[in-house]
Motif scaffolding. Sequence first.
Motif, PDB file in Angstrom:
ATOM      1  N   GLN A 216       0.844  -1.177   0.000  1.00  0.00           N
ATOM      2  CA  GLN A 216       0.000   0.000   0.000  1.00  0.00           C
ATOM      3  C   GLN A 216       0.891   1.242   0.000  1.00  0.00           C
ATOM      4  O   GLN A 216       1.929   1.252   0.651  1.00  0.00           O
ATOM      5  CB  GLN A 216      -0.874  -0.010   1.265  1.00  0.00           C
ATOM      6  CG  GLN A 216      -1.965   0.992   1.245  1.00  0.00           C
ATOM      7  CD  GLN A 216      -2.929   0.849   2.432  1.00  0.00           C
ATOM      8  OE1 GLN A 216      -3.933   1.499   2.425  1.00  0.00           O
ATOM      9  NE2 GLN A 216      -2.619   0.041   3.427  1.00  0.00           N
ATOM     10  N   ALA A 217       0.463   2.240  -0.751  1.00  0.00           N
ATOM     11  CA  ALA A 217       1.229   3.496  -0.781  1.00  0.00           C
ATOM     12  C   ALA A 217       0.265   4.661  -0.649  1.00  0.00           C
ATOM     13  O   ALA A 217      -0.874   4.609  -1.110  1.00  0.00           O
ATOM     14  CB  ALA A 217       2.010   3.605  -2.084  1.00  0.00           C
ATOM     15  N   ARG A 218       0.737   5.709   0.017  1.00  0.00           N
ATOM     16  CA  ARG A 218      -0.048   6.946   0.134  1.00  0.00           C
ATOM     17  C   ARG A 218       0.862   8.111  -0.261  1.00  0.00           C
ATOM     18  O   ARG A 218       1.999   8.196   0.218  1.00  0.00           O
ATOM     19  CB  ARG A 218      -0.542   7.154   1.564  1.00  0.00           C
ATOM     20  CG  ARG A 218      -1.498   6.103   2.063  1.00  0.00           C
ATOM     21  CD  ARG A 218      -2.819   6.143   1.321  1.00  0.00           C
ATOM     22  NE  ARG A 218      -3.704   5.081   1.779  1.00  0.00           N
ATOM     23  CZ  ARG A 218      -4.611   5.243   2.735  1.00  0.00           C
ATOM     24  NH1 ARG A 218      -4.738   6.412   3.342  1.00  0.00           N
ATOM     25  NH2 ARG A 218      -5.389   4.234   3.084  1.00  0.00           N
ATOM     26  N   ILE A 219       0.315   8.973  -1.099  1.00  0.00           N
ATOM     27  CA  ILE A 219       1.091  10.120  -1.569  1.00  0.00           C
ATOM     28  C   ILE A 219       0.178  11.342  -1.656  1.00  0.00           C
ATOM     29  O   ILE A 219      -0.905  11.275  -2.244  1.00  0.00           O
ATOM     30  CB  ILE A 219       1.690   9.864  -2.977  1.00  0.00           C
ATOM     31  CG1 ILE A 219       2.578   8.609  -2.978  1.00  0.00           C
ATOM     32  CG2 ILE A 219       2.475  11.088  -3.462  1.00  0.00           C
ATOM     33  CD1 ILE A 219       2.998   8.165  -4.371  1.00  0.00           C
ATOM     34  N   ALA A 220       0.622  12.441  -1.062  1.00  0.00           N
ATOM     35  CA  ALA A 220      -0.062  13.724  -1.274  1.00  0.00           C
ATOM     36  C   ALA A 220       0.993  14.800  -1.464  1.00  0.00           C
ATOM     37  O   ALA A 220       2.112  14.681  -0.946  1.00  0.00           O
ATOM     38  CB  ALA A 220      -0.972  14.070  -0.103  1.00  0.00           C
ATOM     39  N   LEU A 221       0.618  15.813  -2.232  1.00  0.00           N
ATOM     40  CA  LEU A 221       1.563  16.873  -2.547  1.00  0.00           C
ATOM     41  C   LEU A 221       1.108  18.216  -1.993  1.00  0.00           C
ATOM     42  O   LEU A 221      -0.087  18.499  -1.942  1.00  0.00           O
ATOM     43  CB  LEU A 221       1.730  17.015  -4.070  1.00  0.00           C
ATOM     44  CG  LEU A 221       2.396  15.830  -4.758  1.00  0.00           C
ATOM     45  CD1 LEU A 221       1.357  14.905  -5.320  1.00  0.00           C
ATOM     46  CD2 LEU A 221       3.329  16.293  -5.840  1.00  0.00           C
ATOM     47  N   GLY A 222       2.096  19.028  -1.612  1.00  0.00           N
ATOM     48  CA  GLY A 222       1.835  20.402  -1.191  1.00  0.00           C
ATOM     49  C   GLY A 222       2.638  21.362  -2.053  1.00  0.00           C
ATOM     50  O   GLY A 222       3.596  20.970  -2.728  1.00  0.00           O
TER      51      GLY A 222
END
Lengths: 328, 197
Positions: free
Chosen positions: A256-262
């Motif tokens: 499982q992978a989680r990615i968010a960008l700012g």
Amino acid sequence: MTPFDYVRADGPDAAVKQVVARPTAAFLGGGTGLIDLMKLYAERHDLLVDVSRLPMDKVEATEKGVRIGANVRNSDLAYHAAIRTRFPVLSEALLSGASPQLRNMATVGGNLMQRTRCPYFRDGHSACNKRVPKSGCAALDGVNRGHAVLGTSDHCIATHPSDLCVALAILDATVRTTGPKGERTIPFADFHRLPGDTPDRETALDHGELITAVDLPALPWATRSHYLKVRDRASYEFALTSAAVALEIADGVIKQARIALGGVGTKPWRAAEAEKALVGKKPTPEAFAAAGDAALAGAVPRQHNAFKIPLAKRTVARALAAAAAMPG
Amino acid sequence: MAPSDDPDRRDFIQGVTAGGLALGLGAATSADPPADVGQPIPMKLTINGQDRELQIEPRVTLLDALREVLHLTGSKKGCDHGQCGACTVLIDGRRVNSCLTLAVAAAGGQVTTIEGLAKGEELHPLQAAFIKHDAFQCGYCTPGQICSAVGLMAEGHAKSDADVRELMSGNICRCGAYPNIVAAVQEVQQLAAKENP
């Protein structure tokens, strides 16, 4: 600042009633965003209802998850033992933002309501559809080096400035509120709105709706999570790009992978396609680079901010590599 | 400014005076703001251990109240937007930017400014260390730097020089006295650690 009245609310319900009763009233938390914007005349309110002393200031950690009161100060949350050990990405994101003084003041609820650093919004007089609906957008063909490349519209390219929110975007957070229609919970992904043709409407909240808490479910894989922020100076600066990531790795394979960008989106930017691209792969530099490419696939640059696209791809890849190197 | 005879106004003032009871405005039904919005209200601030009673507008920041009303001009106005740290004071022992704090919102807390750190003629150890290490040039940022360093020590998260630099980053020094500021803070921290191991 234009003149305003001030009251200290004696409870959440009273605070809601007081703000509902006046169309231009606002809740006052830590004040780090609101007072700044009122000094710039980018916001005007004739009544501030101070909710900062309401007893919504606990971090309650249980096996089922963590409930973070809306009045918990950023510094207290960042250094909370349960947050540091169970959600390192959250602690790192908080400590990468603002200054120690501001973190001592700023609340979690206020951070969710944080407004853009777009200079045309802040200056109080330029064309800005966010500040004055249908007045235009000076950033589209202006100095837009700091502006967004994801989630933009022809009406607004303002970047969402929060670090905390980028971390919350990968942690299945829900926002608890109380308002004129009673209490409700809002999935974090639905809390911030895309600008579309109404960039003045930034969140799902109604006028007078008060954030009371943010809930995080127990996420065993979140111990392997990381926040990486890239900026023009080493500290005390908003992101050019940032990435909040988490990886669940078993038997050498990403489950499982989680990615968010700012720094690149008009709202905290969850990169679901990039996450899917990693599942079943080995945690290699090539896989992480491909995830970075996938995360920025829909990016639309303007004149001065095209550099953010390769920078954000590399930010994602490096953040994933750092997470992969953490003890699981 | 004479107190208003308007009953809502009177209730409002009493509400604030009572320290948090919001009366009057909550019952307002009109969508229009009152014509006399933002009038001065009474408030009690505790500054350096002394209770001070003021009658000022809600929009007055703690920084302006300190400097312009109470004439405690040690806290400095640099940017007035929370970006430089020159206005740093302590509220209940925590360092904050007084330029982004409303005075009325600080009522009920213990405010400590640079004027409140020395004990009589005896300087606070950080004040003495800033002099010893030549940790300033023009001195404009210094009250904020010292109040910030007091807060930093109370927080207890800064161990290395790099930690001090990062956790003092909310205080800008345009003279560039940073190396000496770090040296002054570290000396006092290490002395305190020896005395209270």
